[in-house]
Write a protein that holds these residues in place. Structure first.
Motif, PDB file in Angstrom:
ATOM      1  N   PRO A   1      65.558  56.390  55.580  1.00 41.03           N
ATOM      2  CA  PRO A   1      65.758  57.469  56.566  1.00 41.03           C
ATOM      3  C   PRO A   1      65.110  58.779  56.137  1.00 41.03           C
ATOM      4  N   GLU A   2      65.150  59.073  54.830  1.00 40.88           N
ATOM      5  CA  GLU A   2      64.556  60.319  54.362  1.00 40.88           C
ATOM      6  C   GLU A   2      63.043  60.311  54.532  1.00 40.88           C
ATOM      7  N   GLN A   3      62.422  59.152  54.320  1.00 35.97           N
ATOM      8  CA  GLN A   3      60.984  59.060  54.513  1.00 35.97           C
ATOM      9  C   GLN A   3      60.612  59.244  55.985  1.00 35.97           C
ATOM     10  N   ARG A   4      61.376  58.608  56.865  1.00 36.32           N
ATOM     11  CA  ARG A   4      61.097  58.742  58.296  1.00 36.32           C
ATOM     12  C   ARG A   4      61.297  60.171  58.758  1.00 36.32           C
ATOM     13  N   ARG A   5      62.339  60.805  58.284  1.00 39.50           N
ATOM     14  CA  ARG A   5      62.585  62.201  58.669  1.00 39.50           C
ATOM     15  C   ARG A   5      61.450  63.103  58.205  1.00 39.50           C
ATOM     16  N   ALA A   6      61.011  62.913  56.963  1.00 40.78           N
ATOM     17  CA  ALA A   6      59.913  63.731  56.443  1.00 40.78           C
ATOM     18  C   ALA A   6      58.647  63.528  57.267  1.00 40.78           C
ATOM     19  N   ALA A   7      58.350  62.277  57.613  1.00 38.64           N
ATOM     20  CA  ALA A   7      57.149  62.009  58.406  1.00 38.64           C
ATOM     21  C   ALA A   7      57.252  62.632  59.795  1.00 38.64           C
ATOM     22  N   ASP A   8      58.427  62.549  60.405  1.00 36.74           N
ATOM     23  CA  ASP A   8      58.613  63.146  61.733  1.00 36.74           C
ATOM     24  C   ASP A   8      58.471  64.670  61.677  1.00 36.74           C
ATOM     25  N   ILE A   9      58.991  65.278  60.613  1.00 38.70           N
ATOM     26  CA  ILE A   9      58.873  66.733  60.471  1.00 38.70           C
ATOM     27  C   ILE A   9      57.408  67.134  60.345  1.00 38.70           C
ATOM     28  N   VAL A  10      56.662  66.400  59.537  1.00 37.72           N
ATOM     29  CA  VAL A  10      55.244  66.741  59.364  1.00 37.72           C
ATOM     30  C   VAL A  10      54.515  66.654  60.696  1.00 37.72           C
TER      31      VAL A  10
ATOM     32  N   LEU B   1      55.777  67.080  63.716  1.00 44.32           N
ATOM     33  CA  LEU B   1      56.178  68.193  64.581  1.00 44.32           C
ATOM     34  C   LEU B   1      55.554  69.503  64.110  1.00 44.32           C
ATOM     35  N   LEU B   2      55.548  69.739  62.817  1.00 47.93           N
ATOM     36  CA  LEU B   2      54.952  70.967  62.297  1.00 47.93           C
ATOM     37  C   LEU B   2      53.455  71.009  62.587  1.00 47.93           C
ATOM     38  N   THR B   3      52.817  69.854  62.544  1.00 47.37           N
ATOM     39  CA  THR B   3      51.386  69.808  62.849  1.00 47.37           C
ATOM     40  C   THR B   3      51.127  70.208  64.300  1.00 47.37           C
TER      41      THR B   3
ATOM     42  N   SER C   1      56.749  64.428  45.603  1.00 40.62           N
ATOM     43  CA  SER C   1      56.864  62.990  45.831  1.00 40.62           C
ATOM     44  C   SER C   1      55.531  62.392  46.257  1.00 40.62           C
ATOM     45  N   ALA C   2      55.327  61.141  45.903  1.00 40.53           N
ATOM     46  CA  ALA C   2      54.140  60.425  46.348  1.00 40.53           C
ATOM     47  C   ALA C   2      54.166  60.222  47.857  1.00 40.53           C
ATOM     48  N   TRP C   3      55.378  60.067  48.427  1.00 39.64           N
ATOM     49  CA  TRP C   3      55.490  59.812  49.859  1.00 39.64           C
ATOM     50  C   TRP C   3      55.002  61.010  50.677  1.00 39.64           C
ATOM     51  N   VAL C   4      55.533  62.188  50.389  1.00 44.52           N
ATOM     52  CA  VAL C   4      55.142  63.370  51.158  1.00 44.52           C
ATOM     53  C   VAL C   4      53.681  63.712  50.896  1.00 44.52           C
ATOM     54  N   ALA C   5      53.221  63.560  49.655  1.00 44.85           N
ATOM     55  CA  ALA C   5      51.824  63.860  49.343  1.00 44.85           C
ATOM     56  C   ALA C   5      50.869  62.964  50.125  1.00 44.85           C
ATOM     57  N   GLY C   6      51.330  61.784  50.534  1.00 46.31           N
ATOM     58  CA  GLY C   6      50.491  60.870  51.278  1.00 46.31           C
ATOM     59  C   GLY C   6      50.538  61.045  52.775  1.00 46.31           C
ATOM     60  N   LEU C   7      51.357  61.987  53.275  1.00 47.90           N
ATOM     61  CA  LEU C   7      51.451  62.205  54.716  1.00 47.90           C
ATOM     62  C   LEU C   7      50.343  63.141  55.181  1.00 47.90           C
ATOM     63  N   PRO C   8      49.487  62.734  56.107  1.00 45.09           N
ATOM     64  CA  PRO C   8      48.462  63.640  56.624  1.00 45.09           C
ATOM     65  C   PRO C   8      49.112  64.865  57.286  1.00 45.09           C
ATOM     66  N   GLY C   9      48.655  66.054  56.893  1.00 43.14           N
ATOM     67  CA  GLY C   9      49.192  67.285  57.468  1.00 43.14           C
ATOM     68  C   GLY C   9      50.430  67.809  56.779  1.00 43.14           C
TER      69      GLY C   9
END
Length: 523
Positions: A5-14, A16-18, A319-327
């Motif tokens: 859930p934390e990964q999905r939330r982080a990806a959704d936030i990125v 929306l911010l984009t 984190s490797a996860w957030v660093a890998g999210l475009p934007g």
């Protein structure tokens, strides 16, 4: 897409911010100079131009709007998405409900009077709540030694040592603050001596509003030094600033923090500024003797972000996860916005506070400054005290000399200035929209830290520990090498005591803790 859930939330936030990055990265002082209002969708402009401050407060709040305004569906969707993706911040004895001015904290009745000296009520609330959590971590891990990083004047350290009987090492990078903390400790010790020595410290369950438990004569140990995020735990100290002594060859904690045979410790940082909070997490992750960490962050704009010289650790992303999210990148302005107090501003809107005009004043002043000297953009105009009580010419005559301009050479009563001042409501509306995104930035930064620890297999959780209505940076990241369920259960039971609302007592010795409260924890 990550399964957590934390990964999905982080990806959704990125994502929306984009979508709304032009809004996120905008400085409200550029409102007139760069035509920010025209960047909003026309339907948003029409609705926001007629919205009163209390209606804007409704848009920022959980209700989604106030009566009398037909908000465009796209604006409602934006606001709803922003609220849904931000981590819940209610907790820590929140009181008062939505709207209205933030309720000021009171003197904490559960904090010993000697520990309330020199401590503002807000800080009293924070040290008692964080101390409660650290006490639970101590009991769960079997560690009674706490290292307080960025200890400042030692208010938290004194409560942990004198009030809870823990062994405390307080590390502070400013040698002057460390000296002040030692002076405050000596005051407490002198008062204890006058009282003829303290009675036994431990208290069993007592009725509500009972006087706080007596103090121990166990003072914290203060160390003037800065944290080196790249050094091993046993050698993490750099000389203090300003230098008050010769550089230290070894960490004065000695074997306490050593990885081999040393006593395990708990590490905490109450509003550890900028890169200091990520440094605490790195030390926890690579130092087996650090049993747990409780970190409350602040000053996100001071985080180190890419690009950095080789070998320099980043504050974001971790984190490797957030660093890998475009934007995923966050500008200085976005990280600065994350430090704003949404609840406080919503209270000002709801009360139509006179201070709302200050953003318009500064935006008009920015326009005049650039017209007088195009080379000056975003000059540092120090805060003008009680600016909301001044007319704009009065405000400008105080602000212009601070950027090297003569007020007599700048037209302060022109029709153009008057036309800008009449748009105060638009400035307020625009700033309100940017505040909707601020909790998302903070959530992304904190989720990045949680995921960094999760990627290495640690137990961790984000807990809204303080009342956000007067302590905006209220989310604490807790991580340990043991399960956290018993540590986090019942934390809300005494959340209202500091505000004098008669919350329930904490469990006494030999009692079972209450049932676990809902927390944002990894599944």
């Amino acid at each position: 897409m990550g399964s957590q859930p934390e990964q999905r939330r982080a990806a959704d936030i990125v994502r929306l911010l984009t979508l709304y990055r032009p809004l996120l990265d905008a400085y409200v002082i550029d409102f007139f100079a760069e035509g920010l209002w025209a960047r909003l969708p026309p339907p948003w402009q029409a609705a926001l131009a007629t919205a009163a401050p209390p209606q804007l407060a409704g848009l920022l709040g959980a209700g989604g709007g106030a009566g009398g305004v037909a908000w465009p569906l796209s604006l409602l969707a934006f606001a709803a998405a922003a609220r849904a993706l931000a981590l819940p911040r209610d907790g820590g004895g929140s009181a008062g409900g939505e709207g209205g001015a933030p309720r000021p904290p009171c003197q904490s009745p559960r904090l010993h009077p000697l520990l309330r000296r020199h401590v503002k009520p807000k800080k009293q609330h924070e040290i008692r709540r964080l101390g409660k959590l650290l006490q639970r971590l101590s009991q769960a891990t079997g560690c009674d030694h706490v290292v307080d990083i960025g200890a400042g004047q030692g208010h938290l350290s004194r409560y942990l040592a004198f009030g809870l009987g823990l062994s405390v090492t307080a590390v502070e990078g400013d040698s002057r603050l460390a000296a002040t903390a030692q002076r405050f400790d000596r005051e407490v010790l002198r008062e204890l001596e006058k009282m003829g020595g303290p009675p036994p410290r431990r208290c069993r369950q007592t009725p509500p509003r009972h006087p706080p438990c007596p103090l121990t004569p166990r003072a914290p140990h203060h160390v003037a030094g800065r944290l080196d995020p790249g050094a091993p735990w046993g050698e993490f100290l750099l000389p203090p600033d300003p230098p008050g002594q010769q550089p230290l060859a070894r960490n004065p904690l000695g074997g306490v923090g050593g990885a081999e045979g040393g006593q395990r410790v708990l590490v905490t940082g109450l509003h550890a500024c900028g890169d200091l909070s990520p440094a605490l997490l790195r030390h926890f992750a690579r130092s087996p003797s650090v049993a747990a960490v409780a970190s409350v962050a602040c000053c996100y704009m001071k985080l180190s972000t890419p690009p950095q010289p080789p070998g320099c650790p980043l504050g974001y992303p971790l984190s490797a996860w957030v660093a890998g999210l475009p934007g995923h990148e966050l500008s200085y302005r976005a990280r600065e916005a994350a430090c704003h107090a949404l609840e406080e501003y919503r209270g000002r809107l709801d009360g139509e506070n006179d201070s709302l005009r200050v953003h318009c004043y500064r935006a008009v002043l920015e326009t005049l400054i650039r017209a007088a000297d195009p080379s000056k953009k975003h000059p540092g105009v120090q805060t003008v005290k009680k600016a909301h009580a001044l007319s704009f010419p009065q405000y400008a005559r105080l602000g212009l000399p601070r950027v090297g301009l003569d007020p007599a050479a700048v037209p302060l009563d022109s029709e153009a200035v008057g036309a800008m001042l009449e748009q105060q409501h638009k400035v307020v509306a625009f700033f309100s929209l940017t505040l909707l995104l601020a909790p998302l930035v903070e959530t992304l930064i904190l989720l990045d830290r949680l995921l960094y620890l999760r990627e290495q297999g640690f137990q961790c959780a984000l807990v809204p520990l303080f009342n956000p209505r007067f302590s905006p940076r209220n989310l604490v990241l807790v991580a340990a090498r043991i399960p956290l369920g018993t540590v986090l259960s019942g934390l809300d039971e005494d959340g209202s005591e500091d505000e004098g609302t008669g919350g329930a007592e904490p469990p006494g010795e030999g009692q079972s803790p209450p049932a676990p409260a809902a927390r944002h924890q990894p599944q």
